[in-house]
Every structure is written in C-alpha cells, then in structure tokens.
Design a protein around this motif. Structure first.
Motif, mmCIF file in Angstrom:
data_model
loop_
_atom_site.group_PDB
_atom_site.id
_atom_site.type_symbol
_atom_site.label_atom_id
_atom_site.label_comp_id
_atom_site.label_asym_id
_atom_site.label_seq_id
_atom_site.Cartn_x
_atom_site.Cartn_y
_atom_site.Cartn_z
ATOM 1 N N GLU A 231 41.915 29.681 38.822
ATOM 2 C CA GLU A 231 41.604 30.583 37.707
ATOM 3 C C GLU A 231 40.100 30.746 37.519
ATOM 4 O OE1 GLU A 231 43.742 29.093 34.346
ATOM 5 O OE2 GLU A 231 45.710 29.714 35.134
ATOM 6 N N ASP A 232 39.346 29.666 37.732
ATOM 7 C CA ASP A 232 37.888 29.732 37.636
ATOM 8 C C ASP A 232 37.335 30.715 38.667
ATOM 9 O OD1 ASP A 232 35.190 28.887 36.843
ATOM 10 O OD2 ASP A 232 35.153 27.893 38.795
ATOM 11 N N GLY A 233 37.848 30.629 39.902
ATOM 12 C CA GLY A 233 37.411 31.558 40.944
ATOM 13 C C GLY A 233 37.794 32.994 40.634
ATOM 14 N N MET A 234 39.016 33.190 40.135
ATOM 15 C CA MET A 234 39.480 34.547 39.842
ATOM 16 C C MET A 234 38.671 35.198 38.724
ATOM 17 S SD MET A 234 41.767 35.550 41.951
ATOM 18 C CE MET A 234 42.390 36.985 41.064
ATOM 19 N N ARG A 235 38.158 34.406 37.800
ATOM 20 C CA ARG A 235 37.351 34.953 36.697
ATOM 21 C C ARG A 235 36.077 35.617 37.207
ATOM 22 N NH1 ARG A 235 39.276 30.671 33.462
ATOM 23 N NH2 ARG A 235 37.723 29.231 34.268
ATOM 24 N N ARG A 236 35.561 35.118 38.322
ATOM 25 C CA ARG A 236 34.268 35.611 38.838
ATOM 26 C C ARG A 236 34.394 36.464 40.102
ATOM 27 N NH1 ARG A 236 32.372 31.389 40.747
ATOM 28 N NH2 ARG A 236 33.860 29.858 39.983
ATOM 29 N N VAL A 237 35.634 36.697 40.556
ATOM 30 C CA VAL A 237 35.812 37.294 41.881
ATOM 31 C C VAL A 237 35.265 38.722 41.972
ATOM 32 C CG1 VAL A 237 38.136 38.283 41.574
ATOM 33 C CG2 VAL A 237 37.461 37.353 43.812
ATOM 34 N N SER A 238 35.235 39.433 40.851
ATOM 35 C CA SER A 238 34.747 40.823 40.872
ATOM 36 C C SER A 238 33.327 40.967 40.328
ATOM 37 C CB SER A 238 35.702 41.721 40.075
ATOM 38 O OG SER A 238 36.975 41.758 40.691
ATOM 39 N N ASP A 239 32.648 39.838 40.075
ATOM 40 C CA ASP A 239 31.256 39.897 39.618
ATOM 41 C C ASP A 239 30.374 40.568 40.674
ATOM 42 O OD1 ASP A 239 32.152 38.528 37.413
ATOM 43 O OD2 ASP A 239 30.942 36.720 37.762
ATOM 44 N N LYS A 240 29.289 41.153 40.229
ATOM 45 C CA LYS A 240 28.313 41.738 41.161
ATOM 46 C C LYS A 240 27.818 40.665 42.109
ATOM 47 C CE LYS A 240 23.845 44.121 41.282
ATOM 48 N NZ LYS A 240 23.215 43.179 42.219
ATOM 49 N N GLN A 241 27.738 41.011 43.394
ATOM 50 C CA GLN A 241 27.271 40.033 44.373
ATOM 51 C C GLN A 241 26.360 40.700 45.405
ATOM 52 O OE1 GLN A 241 28.518 40.002 47.750
ATOM 53 N NE2 GLN A 241 30.027 41.633 47.504
ATOM 54 N N ASP A 242 25.545 39.886 46.062
ATOM 55 C CA ASP A 242 24.430 40.391 46.866
ATOM 56 C C ASP A 242 24.659 40.256 48.368
ATOM 57 O OD1 ASP A 242 22.712 41.056 44.613
ATOM 58 O OD2 ASP A 242 22.508 38.902 44.299
ATOM 59 N N GLY A 243 25.886 40.471 48.823
ATOM 60 C CA GLY A 243 26.161 40.348 50.249
ATOM 61 C C GLY A 243 25.305 41.265 51.101
ATOM 62 N N VAL A 244 25.128 42.503 50.666
ATOM 63 C CA VAL A 244 24.325 43.456 51.441
ATOM 64 C C VAL A 244 22.858 43.037 51.461
ATOM 65 C CG1 VAL A 244 23.475 45.850 51.459
ATOM 66 C CG2 VAL A 244 25.920 45.393 51.201
ATOM 67 N N VAL A 245 22.369 42.496 50.358
ATOM 68 C CA VAL A 245 20.994 41.968 50.298
ATOM 69 C C VAL A 245 20.797 40.874 51.351
ATOM 70 C CG1 VAL A 245 19.405 40.605 48.863
ATOM 71 C CG2 VAL A 245 20.630 42.559 47.880
ATOM 72 N N VAL A 246 21.786 39.977 51.459
ATOM 73 C CA VAL A 246 21.709 38.897 52.445
ATOM 74 C C VAL A 246 21.751 39.464 53.863
ATOM 75 C CG1 VAL A 246 22.874 36.845 53.340
ATOM 76 C CG2 VAL A 246 22.695 37.194 50.878
ATOM 77 N N ALA A 247 22.631 40.443 54.096
ATOM 78 C CA ALA A 247 22.720 41.055 55.421
ATOM 79 C C ALA A 247 21.409 41.738 55.809
ATOM 80 C CB ALA A 247 23.873 42.053 55.464
ATOM 81 N N GLN A 248 20.751 42.366 54.843
ATOM 82 C CA GLN A 248 19.457 42.983 55.141
ATOM 83 C C GLN A 248 18.392 41.928 55.446
ATOM 84 O OE1 GLN A 248 18.919 45.562 51.730
ATOM 85 N NE2 GLN A 248 19.905 47.279 52.758
ATOM 86 N N ALA A 249 18.481 40.773 54.801
ATOM 87 C CA ALA A 249 17.586 39.660 55.138
ATOM 88 C C ALA A 249 17.853 39.191 56.570
ATOM 89 C CB ALA A 249 17.758 38.517 54.152
ATOM 90 N N PHE A 250 19.140 39.156 56.967
ATOM 91 C CA PHE A 250 19.463 38.815 58.357
ATOM 92 C C PHE A 250 18.791 39.810 59.314
ATOM 93 C CE2 PHE A 250 23.916 36.871 57.235
ATOM 94 C CZ PHE A 250 23.293 35.715 56.759
ATOM 95 N N LEU A 251 18.866 41.105 58.988
ATOM 96 C CA LEU A 251 18.269 42.121 59.850
ATOM 97 C C LEU A 251 16.748 41.935 59.965
ATOM 98 C CD1 LEU A 251 20.223 45.310 58.698
ATOM 99 C CD2 LEU A 251 20.611 43.943 60.765
ATOM 100 N N ARG A 252 16.108 41.643 58.835
ATOM 101 C CA ARG A 252 14.646 41.420 58.877
ATOM 102 C C ARG A 252 14.322 40.186 59.722
ATOM 103 N NH1 ARG A 252 15.214 43.034 53.418
ATOM 104 N NH2 ARG A 252 15.222 40.875 52.659
ATOM 105 N N PHE A 253 15.135 39.128 59.548
ATOM 106 C CA PHE A 253 14.927 37.917 60.341
ATOM 107 C C PHE A 253 15.063 38.213 61.847
ATOM 108 C CE2 PHE A 253 17.607 34.737 62.600
ATOM 109 C CZ PHE A 253 16.627 33.784 62.836
ATOM 110 N N LEU A 254 16.049 39.003 62.209
ATOM 111 C CA LEU A 254 16.269 39.306 63.621
ATOM 112 C C LEU A 254 15.134 40.137 64.212
ATOM 113 C CD1 LEU A 254 20.090 40.097 63.493
ATOM 114 C CD2 LEU A 254 18.997 38.047 64.448
ATOM 115 N N ARG A 255 14.389 40.823 63.341
ATOM 116 C CA ARG A 255 13.266 41.657 63.799
ATOM 117 C C ARG A 255 11.907 40.943 63.686
ATOM 118 N NH1 ARG A 255 14.969 45.448 67.010
ATOM 119 N NH2 ARG A 255 16.223 47.128 66.131
ATOM 120 N N GLU A 256 11.893 39.727 63.190
ATOM 121 C CA GLU A 256 10.612 39.024 62.986
ATOM 122 C C GLU A 256 9.786 38.963 64.277
ATOM 123 O OE1 GLU A 256 11.632 35.788 59.425
ATOM 124 O OE2 GLU A 256 11.627 35.158 61.507
#
Length: 256
Positions: A231-256
């Motif tokens: 229930e604790d997990g379900m309460r937060r499952v639809s909260d805003k999250q930054d997956g795309v932000v992290v993926a863009q950090a991966f892209l920048r890292f791969l281009r370093e």
C-alpha cells in the motif's frame, strides 16, 4: 562518417538480466524494448534540439541469463547497460559470476563505458570490490525522493531526484575513486560515478507507473511484499518521477 556536429551513434549493448512481468513483456518485449522506449523519450526531449534515437544510439539487446554466449565482443561496442533483475548481484549462479567477470573486463579495458541500473548498479559495485548485500532496512519501492550531492546535481542537472525503486539489496561501500551522486535514508549509495568509466543508479529510470503497479501487485500476490509495504508503494506509484532526466544524464555520460 561522423563529424563534430553529428558524431556517430554510440553502440550501446543492453545486457538483459531478467524478463519483464507479463504486461510489460506484451507491450515492449524484453528489457531491451523497455530501455529503447526510455531512450526514445530522452532523445525526443533533448534541449535545445530533440533528436531521433537512431542518430544518438545504436542499441542491441542481449539475454545474458538464458544464453551464456550472448555477450557482445567489447571491440564491437562503445558501452553496455546492465538492467535490473529479480536476482541478487551477490549470488554465485554461473550467469551472475560471468556477468561480474565481463563487467570487470569492460571497466578495466578503459574504453567500453558501463551504465548500471538497480541490479546493474550492484553488479558494478561487486565487480569493483564493493560490499553488496541484503539491506536490513528492507524494501525501497515506487517513486522515491533522492538527495543529490553537489556532483550529483551537476551530473543529473536537477536539485533533487525522484525515481522509481524496486530493491532490498544495496551497495554498502564505494569502489575506489567512485563519486557518490545520490542517497536516501534507506540506501546511502544510490548512484556511483567515475568520469568516462561508469555511471550507475539504484533506481529504475525505465519504469513507469503502469509497470510498477503490475510488479507491486504480482509481488503482493506472491507473498514477497506485505500488505503495508504494498500500500505504501501504491500511494506513490503515480508521483512525478525523473526517469527521462536520468536517461539524459546517461546520454551525456556516454558522450563525455
């Protein structure tokens, strides 16, 4: 030929360390498809100029659990991404030991970069001699707020990070030379980084609310999660999250 303005796509091999739950599998196939979907969204929201995925990455997917010969020759790729898994990175099953050995080979070779996600984060830790074990503080799941270090704020380009989690194993010591980028009270090492070598996250940037809902429900019915934790997990499952932000950090890292 690549040029200064349009470098050649990075050859990124996705090492699939698990099979997605049925609903995710029906929609995306394997975890290669899940990460392709993530990187498509990351490339489409690049600033100042969105780009098609194919101009940034050349992706391949490799089932390393069921095919011990699936590993790409490091000479034919630029980077690997190790996916999450229901397995534990400290176990000594043959495929896990082989993955640790391959990861170490990539890291020691100095050219192939490594991105680790959840289980992959822990595999990188194990390959470099860090302490990886079950976390006595229990599960960390669904959208979770991470506190970023100063270096973490630079790498991810945000002041704080919200990311889906689904783990009760953790990395408990930093490998030599690693910089810690993020932490939570439950898990102090949420992200590790060495420039041009590796970037890892304990969370799941590739997960969406639908995916995590299905995983939570399956693990509740399977007796893996108690009702309170579910229930604790379900309460937060639809909260805003930054997956795309992290993926863009991966892209920048791969281009370093």
């Amino acid at each position: 030929m690549g040029s200064e303005s349009s470098p050649a796509p990075i050859r990124l091999a996705i090492l699939e360390a698990d099979t997605p739950v049925p609903g995710v599998q029906a929609k995306y196939g394997s975890y290669g498809g899940v990460f392709t979907h993530l990187f498509e969204r990351a490339c489409a929201s690049l600033s100042p100029k969105p780009q098609p995925l194919t101009s940034v990455l050349r992706l391949s997917a490799h089932d390393i659990v069921n095919d011990l010969e699936a590993y790409p020759d490091p000479e034919t790729i630029d980077a690997v991404l190790i996916s999450g898994s229901k397995y534990s990175a400290y176990e000594d099953e043959e495929w896990i030991v082989r993955l640790v050995r391959y990861t170490r080979r990539c890291l020691e070779g100095g050219r192939v970069r490594v991105v680790g996600v959840c289980f992959g984060h822990q595999i990188v830790g194990r390959a470099l001699g860090a302490d990886v074990a079950r976390n006595v503080r229990g599960w960390e799941l669904s959208v979770t707020q991470c506190e970023l270090s100063d270096e973490g704020k630079k790498i991810f380009g945000v002041e704080k990070l919200a990311i889906h989690q689904m783990h009760r194993d953790a990395v408990f010591s930093l490998p030599p030379g690693a910089v810690a980028l993020a932490r939570t009270d439950v898990c102090a090492i949420q992200s590790m980084y060495v420039p041009r070598r590796y970037l890892t996250v304990q969370g799941h940037p590739e997960f969406t609310a639908d995916m995590v809902t299905e995983i939570l429900e399956m693990r509740r019915y399977g007796g893996i999660l108690g009702q309170d934790v579910f229930e604790d997990g379900m309460r937060r499952v639809s909260d805003k999250q930054d997956g795309v932000v992290v993926a863009q950090a991966f892209l920048r890292f791969l281009r370093e």
